[in-house]
Design a protein around this motif. Structure first.
Motif, short mmCIF file in Angstrom:
data_model
loop_
_atom_site.label_atom_id
_atom_site.label_comp_id
_atom_site.label_asym_id
_atom_site.label_seq_id
_atom_site.Cartn_x
_atom_site.Cartn_y
_atom_site.Cartn_z
N GLN A 19 -0.72 7.07 -3.91
CA GLN A 19 0.60 6.69 -3.45
C GLN A 19 0.31 5.66 -2.43
OE1 GLN A 19 2.66 10.16 -1.34
NE2 GLN A 19 4.18 8.36 -0.08
N GLU A 20 0.94 4.67 -2.62
CA GLU A 20 0.72 3.24 -1.98
C GLU A 20 1.96 2.68 -1.48
OE1 GLU A 20 -1.17 0.59 -4.81
OE2 GLU A 20 -3.05 2.00 -5.26
N ARG A 22 4.35 -0.41 -0.44
CA ARG A 22 4.55 -1.56 -0.96
C ARG A 22 5.51 -2.52 -0.01
NH1 ARG A 22 0.56 -1.98 -3.98
NH2 ARG A 22 0.76 -1.08 -6.17
N VAL A 29 9.55 1.25 0.76
CA VAL A 29 9.08 1.37 -0.84
C VAL A 29 7.68 1.71 -0.73
CG1 VAL A 29 9.05 0.26 -3.18
CG2 VAL A 29 10.91 -0.34 -1.52
N ASP A 30 7.56 2.73 -1.66
CA ASP A 30 6.27 3.24 -2.16
C ASP A 30 6.24 3.35 -3.73
OD1 ASP A 30 5.64 3.72 0.67
OD2 ASP A 30 5.21 5.79 0.66
N GLU A 31 4.85 3.19 -4.15
CA GLU A 31 4.55 3.23 -5.56
C GLU A 31 3.59 4.57 -5.77
OE1 GLU A 31 3.32 0.54 -9.32
OE2 GLU A 31 3.03 0.00 -7.35
N SER A 48 3.75 5.17 -13.39
CA SER A 48 3.97 4.65 -11.94
C SER A 48 5.46 4.43 -11.82
CB SER A 48 3.29 3.04 -11.65
OG SER A 48 4.04 1.97 -12.13
N ARG A 49 6.01 4.89 -10.37
CA ARG A 49 7.40 4.89 -10.08
C ARG A 49 7.48 4.24 -8.78
NH1 ARG A 49 7.78 5.30 -14.68
NH2 ARG A 49 8.87 6.81 -16.04
N GLU A 50 8.20 3.13 -8.54
CA GLU A 50 8.31 2.72 -7.13
C GLU A 50 9.65 3.45 -6.45
OE1 GLU A 50 9.31 -1.47 -7.69
OE2 GLU A 50 7.28 -2.01 -7.64
#
Length: 216
Positions: A19-20, A22, A29-31, A48-50
């Protein structure tokens, strides 16, 4: 900082790979990189899902059962400009839940700030819905509030939040006709009017309960 996603509560396996972050601002917003169980068996490929994450919100539809009127608001919504739609939208009262607040507490506060009205009795829960589950974790806790619609009107909102909110009351039948004619496309307002269309006769008959709740 938001806690990492917990996959243990899901009905089928989900493997969260990472989990990153963004973007951090008014919206966050996380990806997510993950694999999930498929209905036909096995696991998906890594995808991957933003996800936009933000606080949950409370939406309140004010209703006067004696006059059979709903109180609606109108305010400017910039995103509608991207679709060349009318940017002044007809809505219901709404606001975000801050840390430590209960949804009904927020509903009462927002009702006063955005419409100038006070709820008579408890707020009546409608439902909980996701606003846009394809990319956002925000949930709407929806309520109906008994109000005196004769006191509805004027311009309301908080100056420091740049709110400019017009308040008005309509007979339920007229408000519902506007929705049917495609003049109300705000999703909480749509849900609220459809819910009220189903329950309003019961409300008119039974909302004498001082707790503000439908009796069996």
């Amino acid at each position: 900082m938001r806690e990492p996603v917990n996959t243990k509560l899901q009905p089928m396996p989900v493997e969260l790979i990472r989990q990153e972050a963004r973007f951090r601002g008014h919206l966050n917003v996380d990806e997510l990189f993950l694999r999930h169980a498929r209905f036909g068996g096995g696991m998906s490929d890594e995808i991957s899902r933003e996800v936009i994450w933000r606080r949950d919100a409370v939406c309140v539809l004010p209703y006067d059962p004696k006059r059979d009127e709903v109180v609606l608001i109108e305010q400017f919504r910039a995103p509608a400009l991207f679709n060349n739609d009318r940017a002044w939208m007809i809505e219901v009262v709404a606001g975000l839940i801050e840390d430590g607040e209960q949804p009904e507490e927020v509903g009462r506060r927002e009702l006063k700030e955005e419409s100038g009205l006070d709820a008579i009795g408890d707020l009546l829960p409608m439902s909980m819905v996701y606003s846009t589950p394809g990319f956002c974790n925000e949930r709407f806790y929806m309520y109906c509030a008994q109000v005196d619609a004769t006191k509805a009107g004027g311009i309301h909102g908080l100056e420091d939040e740049h709110e400019d909110i017009r308040v008005f009351a309509l007979p339920f039948a007229e408000a519902f006709a506007q929705w049917e004619a495609g003049k109300i496309w705000n999703s909480p307002a749509t849900i609220g009017l459809l819910w009220l269309g189903n329950y309003r006769e019961k409300l008119r008959q039974r909302w004498e309960d001082p707790r503000g709740r439908l009796r069996p």
